[in-house]
Design a protein around this motif. Structure first.
Motif, PDB file in Angstrom:
ATOM      1  N   PRO A  82       0.817  -1.216   0.000  1.00  0.00           N
ATOM      2  CA  PRO A  82       0.000   0.000   0.000  1.00  0.00           C
ATOM      3  C   PRO A  82       0.853   1.269   0.000  1.00  0.00           C
ATOM      4  O   PRO A  82       2.018   1.263   0.417  1.00  0.00           O
ATOM      5  N   ILE A  83       0.233   2.338  -0.461  1.00  0.00           N
ATOM      6  CA  ILE A  83       0.778   3.681  -0.313  1.00  0.00           C
ATOM      7  C   ILE A  83       0.136   4.274   0.932  1.00  0.00           C
ATOM      8  O   ILE A  83      -1.048   4.061   1.198  1.00  0.00           O
ATOM      9  N   LEU A  84       0.918   5.009   1.711  1.00  0.00           N
ATOM     10  CA  LEU A  84       0.415   5.613   2.933  1.00  0.00           C
ATOM     11  C   LEU A  84       0.482   7.125   2.822  1.00  0.00           C
ATOM     12  O   LEU A  84       1.530   7.687   2.486  1.00  0.00           O
ATOM     13  N   LEU A  85      -0.654   7.778   3.076  1.00  0.00           N
ATOM     14  CA  LEU A  85      -0.752   9.232   3.072  1.00  0.00           C
ATOM     15  C   LEU A  85      -1.266   9.665   4.444  1.00  0.00           C
ATOM     16  O   LEU A  85      -2.314   9.212   4.877  1.00  0.00           O
ATOM     17  N   GLY A  86      -0.495  10.511   5.132  1.00  0.00           N
ATOM     18  CA  GLY A  86      -0.904  10.928   6.462  1.00  0.00           C
ATOM     19  C   GLY A  86      -0.759  12.421   6.658  1.00  0.00           C
ATOM     20  O   GLY A  86       0.225  13.023   6.228  1.00  0.00           O
ATOM     21  N   HIS A  87      -1.746  13.024   7.319  1.00  0.00           N
ATOM     22  CA  HIS A  87      -1.735  14.461   7.614  1.00  0.00           C
ATOM     23  C   HIS A  87      -1.484  14.697   9.099  1.00  0.00           C
ATOM     24  O   HIS A  87      -2.138  14.085   9.951  1.00  0.00           O
ATOM     25  N   SER A  88      -0.550  15.582   9.420  1.00  0.00           N
ATOM     26  CA  SER A  88      -0.313  16.018  10.794  1.00  0.00           C
ATOM     27  C   SER A  88      -0.062  14.803  11.697  1.00  0.00           C
ATOM     28  O   SER A  88       0.882  14.050  11.458  1.00  0.00           O
ATOM     29  N   MET A  89      -0.861  14.587  12.726  1.00  0.00           N
ATOM     30  CA  MET A  89      -0.687  13.410  13.572  1.00  0.00           C
ATOM     31  C   MET A  89      -0.661  12.139  12.740  1.00  0.00           C
ATOM     32  O   MET A  89       0.156  11.234  12.975  1.00  0.00           O
ATOM     33  N   ALA A  94       2.189   7.617   9.985  1.00  0.00           N
ATOM     34  CA  ALA A  94       2.680   7.064   8.715  1.00  0.00           C
ATOM     35  C   ALA A  94       4.197   6.963   8.716  1.00  0.00           C
ATOM     36  O   ALA A  94       4.768   5.947   8.280  1.00  0.00           O
ATOM     37  N   MET A  95       4.872   8.011   9.215  1.00  0.00           N
ATOM     38  CA  MET A  95       6.341   7.968   9.280  1.00  0.00           C
ATOM     39  C   MET A  95       6.814   6.868  10.212  1.00  0.00           C
ATOM     40  O   MET A  95       7.776   6.150   9.908  1.00  0.00           O
ATOM     41  N   GLN A  96       6.146   6.711  11.364  1.00  0.00           N
ATOM     42  CA  GLN A  96       6.535   5.666  12.316  1.00  0.00           C
ATOM     43  C   GLN A  96       6.432   4.283  11.672  1.00  0.00           C
ATOM     44  O   GLN A  96       7.344   3.456  11.811  1.00  0.00           O
ATOM     45  N   LEU A  97       5.345   4.037  10.950  1.00  0.00           N
ATOM     46  CA  LEU A  97       5.183   2.735  10.301  1.00  0.00           C
ATOM     47  C   LEU A  97       6.229   2.537   9.210  1.00  0.00           C
ATOM     48  O   LEU A  97       6.801   1.450   9.081  1.00  0.00           O
ATOM     49  N   MET A 109       3.484   9.586   1.622  1.00  0.00           N
ATOM     50  CA  MET A 109       3.186  11.006   1.455  1.00  0.00           C
ATOM     51  C   MET A 109       2.797  11.577   2.814  1.00  0.00           C
ATOM     52  O   MET A 109       1.866  11.084   3.452  1.00  0.00           O
ATOM     53  N   VAL A 110       3.538  12.591   3.253  1.00  0.00           N
ATOM     54  CA  VAL A 110       3.353  13.191   4.579  1.00  0.00           C
ATOM     55  C   VAL A 110       2.917  14.638   4.404  1.00  0.00           C
ATOM     56  O   VAL A 110       3.570  15.409   3.686  1.00  0.00           O
ATOM     57  N   VAL A 111       1.828  15.005   5.062  1.00  0.00           N
ATOM     58  CA  VAL A 111       1.214  16.318   4.845  1.00  0.00           C
ATOM     59  C   VAL A 111       1.381  17.201   6.083  1.00  0.00           C
ATOM     60  O   VAL A 111       0.830  16.935   7.143  1.00  0.00           O
ATOM     61  N   ASP A 112       2.168  18.239   5.932  1.00  0.00           N
ATOM     62  CA  ASP A 112       2.358  19.334   6.888  1.00  0.00           C
ATOM     63  C   ASP A 112       2.728  18.881   8.292  1.00  0.00           C
ATOM     64  O   ASP A 112       2.141  19.313   9.281  1.00  0.00           O
ATOM     65  N   ILE A 113       3.741  18.041   8.354  1.00  0.00           N
ATOM     66  CA  ILE A 113       4.325  17.639   9.630  1.00  0.00           C
ATOM     67  C   ILE A 113       5.742  17.138   9.335  1.00  0.00           C
ATOM     68  O   ILE A 113       6.001  16.638   8.241  1.00  0.00           O
TER      69      ILE A 113
END
Length: 264
Positions: A82-89, A94-97, A109-113
């Motif tokens: 899978p692709i992972l897209l996470g915003h803020s928290m 997403a980064m931890q995983l 893809m990480v949004v504003d964090i």
């Protein structure tokens, strides 16, 4: 470690799997319009993280636990690459995983964090939480009354309306928050922490920031590249922290260009 949380989700579209993780005080519903534009190319799962939306509540709420929730979700639904897209928290989850189990994901893809610890003074999240906790929701007569009461603690109209997406009616007609406010308050210091470091995530990664937001700063880019050596950073002008809601077309263009680009 096996998570004891089974995450609620909404699935739309068909194709390779894409998982969207919302931010603090958010839910899967906040990403409906973005998901809709991606359903032509992906099977999109919008997930409610623990203590949010209709997912179960839990006393603990750190990034290792929440990443384990998502890992279990991937395994339970047999999602391949899978692709992972996470915003803020959700971006930190997403980064931890990605850092703990890079083999599970194909891109990120990480949004504003950023992958950093934030001091309390950098955001107004505790003010938002205080405003929600102070409101006697059981005594409300309407959503309009709720918004009027929040004006004193949440000045920004867009933020108030975002917060009020969590105010729902009970069967008896009264109101309640669908957030575990007590757990969020108890664990808030953990939510400001940086992800625990694992091995670097060497697959394609995109960080998207709002030009009016302070969550990703120039000095963060070195840390980003240390952990995500294939990362690039894009900025959406005239957008703050909730850039996907403030500038949806610009966000959709950046997301689509990244998600659909050649793997190599």
């Amino acid at each position: 470690m096996m998570s004891d949380i089974t995450l609620a989700f909404e699935r739309t579209g068909s194709g390779p799997p894409l998982i969207i993780l919302h931010g603090l005080f958010g839910s899967s519903t906040n990403w409906g319009s973005i998901a809709q534009c991606l359903t032509k190319s992906y099977s999109v799962d919008r997930v409610d993280l623990r203590n949010h939306g209709v997912s179960p509540w839990h006393d603990t709420m750190d990034y290792v636990d929440m990443a384990d929730d998502v890992k279990q979700f991937i395994e339970q639904h047999q999602l391949e690459n899978p692709i992972l897209l996470g915003h803020s928290m959700g971006g930190k989850v997403a980064m931890q995983l990605a850092l703990s189990h890079p083999e599970l994901l194909t891109r990120l893809m990480v949004v504003d964090i950023a992958p950093v610890a934030y001091p309390p003074a950098t955001d107004g999240q505790m003010d938002v939480l205080a405003g929600m906790e102070a409101m006697e929701v059981e005594a409300l007569s309407s959503r309009k009354e709720a918004e009027q009461r929040l004006v004193a603690t949440i000045e920004d109209e867009a933020t108030r309306k975002f917060v009020l997406t969590n105010l729902i009616r009970n069967e008896d007609g009264g109101y309640r928050w669908r957030l575990n406010l007590a757990s969020i308050r108890d664990n808030y210091d953990r939510l400001r922490e940086k992800p625990l470091l694992g091995e670097a995530f060497t697959k394609p990664t995109l960080f998207v920031k709002g030009a009016l937001s302070n969550y990703i700063q120039a000095q963060n880019e070195e840390e980003i590249l240390d952990l995500f050596p294939r990362a690039s950073v894009k900025t959406i002008m005239q957008a703050g922290h909730w850039l996907h809601a403030e500038r949806p077309q610009a966000f959709q263009k950046i997301a689509t260009d990244f998600l659909l680009q050649d793997e190599n």
